[in-house]
Design an enzyme around this catalytic site. Structure first.
Site, PDB file in Angstrom:
ATOM      1  N   SER A 240       0.839  -1.190   0.000  1.00 56.29           N
ATOM      2  CA  SER A 240       0.000   0.000   0.000  1.00 56.29           C
ATOM      3  C   SER A 240       0.875   1.241   0.000  1.00 56.29           C
ATOM      4  O   SER A 240       2.096   1.160   0.070  1.00 56.29           O
ATOM      5  CB  SER A 240      -0.887   0.008   1.240  1.00 56.29           C
ATOM      6  OG  SER A 240      -0.081   0.191   2.384  1.00 56.29           O
ATOM      7  N   LYS A 241       0.208   2.357  -0.071  1.00 57.32           N
ATOM      8  CA  LYS A 241       0.923   3.628  -0.102  1.00 57.32           C
ATOM      9  C   LYS A 241       1.914   3.749   1.062  1.00 57.32           C
ATOM     10  O   LYS A 241       3.029   4.213   0.902  1.00 57.32           O
ATOM     11  CB  LYS A 241      -0.079   4.787  -0.026  1.00 57.32           C
ATOM     12  CG  LYS A 241      -0.900   4.959  -1.304  1.00 57.32           C
ATOM     13  CD  LYS A 241      -0.185   5.865  -2.276  1.00 57.32           C
ATOM     14  CE  LYS A 241      -1.023   6.251  -3.491  1.00 57.32           C
ATOM     15  NZ  LYS A 241      -1.968   5.306  -4.005  1.00 57.32           N
ATOM     16  N   ARG A 242       1.485   3.317   2.221  1.00 55.10           N
ATOM     17  CA  ARG A 242       2.367   3.507   3.369  1.00 55.10           C
ATOM     18  C   ARG A 242       3.576   2.580   3.316  1.00 55.10           C
ATOM     19  O   ARG A 242       4.546   2.742   4.028  1.00 55.10           O
ATOM     20  CB  ARG A 242       1.585   3.351   4.672  1.00 55.10           C
ATOM     21  CG  ARG A 242       1.387   1.951   5.144  1.00 55.10           C
ATOM     22  CD  ARG A 242       0.695   1.902   6.496  1.00 55.10           C
ATOM     23  NE  ARG A 242       0.838   0.592   7.083  1.00 55.10           N
ATOM     24  CZ  ARG A 242       0.203  -0.500   6.661  1.00 55.10           C
ATOM     25  NH1 ARG A 242      -0.626  -0.414   5.658  1.00 55.10           N
ATOM     26  NH2 ARG A 242       0.412  -1.669   7.216  1.00 55.10           N
TER      27      ARG A 242
END
Length: 475
Positions: A240-242
């Site tokens: 994911s983005k994180r």
RNA sequence: GUCCCCAUCGUCUAGAGGUUAGGACACCACCCUUUCAAGGUGGAAACACGGGUUCGAGUCCCGUUGGGGACGCCA
């Protein structure tokens, strides 16, 4: 048969690590087999597809050196053709009109959920006479999928994968507004583009069964499938983005080199014995689907940094000087004239200490900043009153220095420390702070030589007089 | 929930029945040393579990557990 592959992203976001690797594998496979590598933009969903995303994908691919061999195909331009195929299937009795309403479908889903069964369309319009069609309800076209037996995929990575046909339902080919669905478009486009090998993420594996059935119904040969395992985040869950599912262009901004990115991505899910680094030529010569593993891998920033550091050191000093310029500019620095000279002279010492272009720029900054040099807070602590006195005393000694080269300067400084009762290491750190503003830098005497006598004396006088501002820590 | 896939050091992986289970990143120690890197040397670190098959299983089969993915008139 000559190989034709494609990378087919949907322009609903940026090109991230996973997509980049899929593109890379396709590119490598095509190059290895001297085939063609195409790009198809799957923009059949007008709501989610954006021009910005298309540009971002193109930009990301270009940066990685994965430009397609032909201009990209925009799936949205091929609606008429997709519809044509759907109508043909309808005419041949391989598809049918379905008048089920969204409410009915929702009810079907609810029921399935309650019974703990897979949510599948029940085929209620499959054999119904069209004359029973409710008035004013625009139908969708559904594929008449086989209800018995099984569908088998010979996947180049996953091996033989089979599913019972009862598990699959009659998918929608054409929406009620007449637009084609992804499942139809992909198959028709892959046929028309002459795709021989479909290399894509493992998340598409279950789609492959339905697509296989469509190829059969259309009467076209099914391309070979290769579903490559996904890349997960460091914790093993979906990237994911994180985690780092950033646009690949974010990695460019972080100072990564495209060749390092390619090499890192290549080794994620593919290997060739113990070999860790590959030139493009080697990768093309050695890459093959048979070397692709079956288990998902995790994204590891530390390894990426290490790979990048390796490729950074492989670059010539001249290349690095050009590559680092934009990153210097972000620090408000330019390297012209004397600055360029220092940068070139200092590059060997600088690049061994940097893993990214951002780190390289930060490490080089002291060569380019005007006096008085800002010093980092930890460095400033080394310049107490006694040490400033020592630096003041060192100035005339260095002014008298005739041979301005490393070994001579070192001898002078060591002798100076001795006569002043200073530990050489302490003196060296103070001088380092005076000359570079930091406790960390390339070799002290290398720095002295590159800076030149006048600049060195000027910086020592600044430090002795306490003229240096404290850096704000941003760099 | 149903279906599909996966399972070797923390991470990326080598391993195609017999290996002291190898390499890389990260980590630790030492060397080098004016700092930090780089470089060198060494170290710790893995076959998820349980059954089979076999003279012999990390490798083959089954199950369990764990993880992931797919289940739309999204792609």
């Amino acid at each position: 048969m000559s190989v034709v592959v494609r990378f087919a992203p949907s322009p609903t976001g940026y090109l991230h690590i996973g997509g980049a690797r899929t593109a890379l594998f396709n590119w490598l496979f095509a190059r290895h087999h001297k085939g063609k590598y195409l790009l198809r933009i799957e923009d059949t969903d007008p709501v989610r597809s954006t021009k910005e995303a298309v540009d971002a994908i193109l930009d990301g691919l270009h940066w990685l050196g994965l430009d397609p061999d032909e201009p990209p195909v925009f799936q949205s331009t091929r609606f008429a053709r997709h519809r044509e195929v759907a109508m043909r299937l309808l005419a041949e009795g391989k598809a049918y009109r379905c008048y089920a309403t969204p409410e009915e479908l929702e009810a079907m889903r609810e029921k399935a959920r309650a019974e703990g069964r897979p949510m599948r369309y029940d085929g209620r319009w499959r054999d119904r006479d069209p004359s029973e069609a409710p008035p004013g309800v625009p139908p969708v076209i559904r594929f008449k999928a086989p209800r018995t037996g099984e569908t088998v995929i010979e996947d180049l990575v996953q091996g033989t994968v089979r599913v019972a046909n009862e598990q699959l339902d009659d998918m929608v080919l054409l929406r009620s507004d007449g637009t084609p669905t992804y499942m139809l478009s992909v198959v028709v486009d892959d046929i028309d583009m002459g795709i021989t090998h479909i290399i894509r993420g493992h998340d598409h594996l279950t789609n492959a069964f339905r697509q296989k059935q469509l190829y059969d119904a259309i009467g076209a040969p099914c391309p070979a499938f290769a579903h490559i395992p996904l890349i997960h985040g460091p914790d093993g869950t979906k990237l994911s983005k994180r985690h780092g599912a950033l646009a690949v262009t974010e990695y460019r901004a972080m100072g990564f080199l495209p060749e390092a990115m390619r090499c890192y991505l290549l080794r994620l899910g593919w290997s060739y014995g113990d070999k860790e680094f590959f030139t493009d030529e080697e990768a093309i010569a050695l890459f093959d689907i048979s070397g692709v593993g079956r288990s998902p891998s995790r994204f590891d920033m530390a390894k990426l940094l290490s790979v990048n550091a390796h490729f950074l050191r492989l670059k010539s000093d001249a290349e690095l000087i050009e590559l680092v310029r934009p990153f210097l500019a972000e620090l408000g620095l330019t390297a012209e004239g004397e600055g360029a000279r220092r940068l070139a002279a200092g590059m060997p010492g600088l690049k061994a200490r940097a893993r990214t272009l951002v780190e390289l720029a930060r490490g080089a900054a002291f060569y380019l900043r005007p006096r008085p040099l800002p010093v980092q807070p930890e460095g400033a602590q080394r310049l107490d009153a006694a040490m400033r006195e020592a630096l003041r005393a060192l100035v005339p000694v260095l002014e008298a220095q005739e041979v301005w080269e490393e070994t001579a300067l070192e001898a002078t400084c060591r002798a100076f420390a001795e006569t002043h009762g200073l530990k050489f290491a302490n003196l060296a750190q103070a001088v380092r702070v005076a000359l570079t503003g930091s406790l960390v830098s390339p070799g002290l005497f290398e720095v002295m030589v590159i800076l030149g006598k006048d600049e060195v004396i000027g910086r020592l006088e600044d430090a002795a007089a306490g003229r240096n501002p404290i850096a704000d820590g941003a760099n």
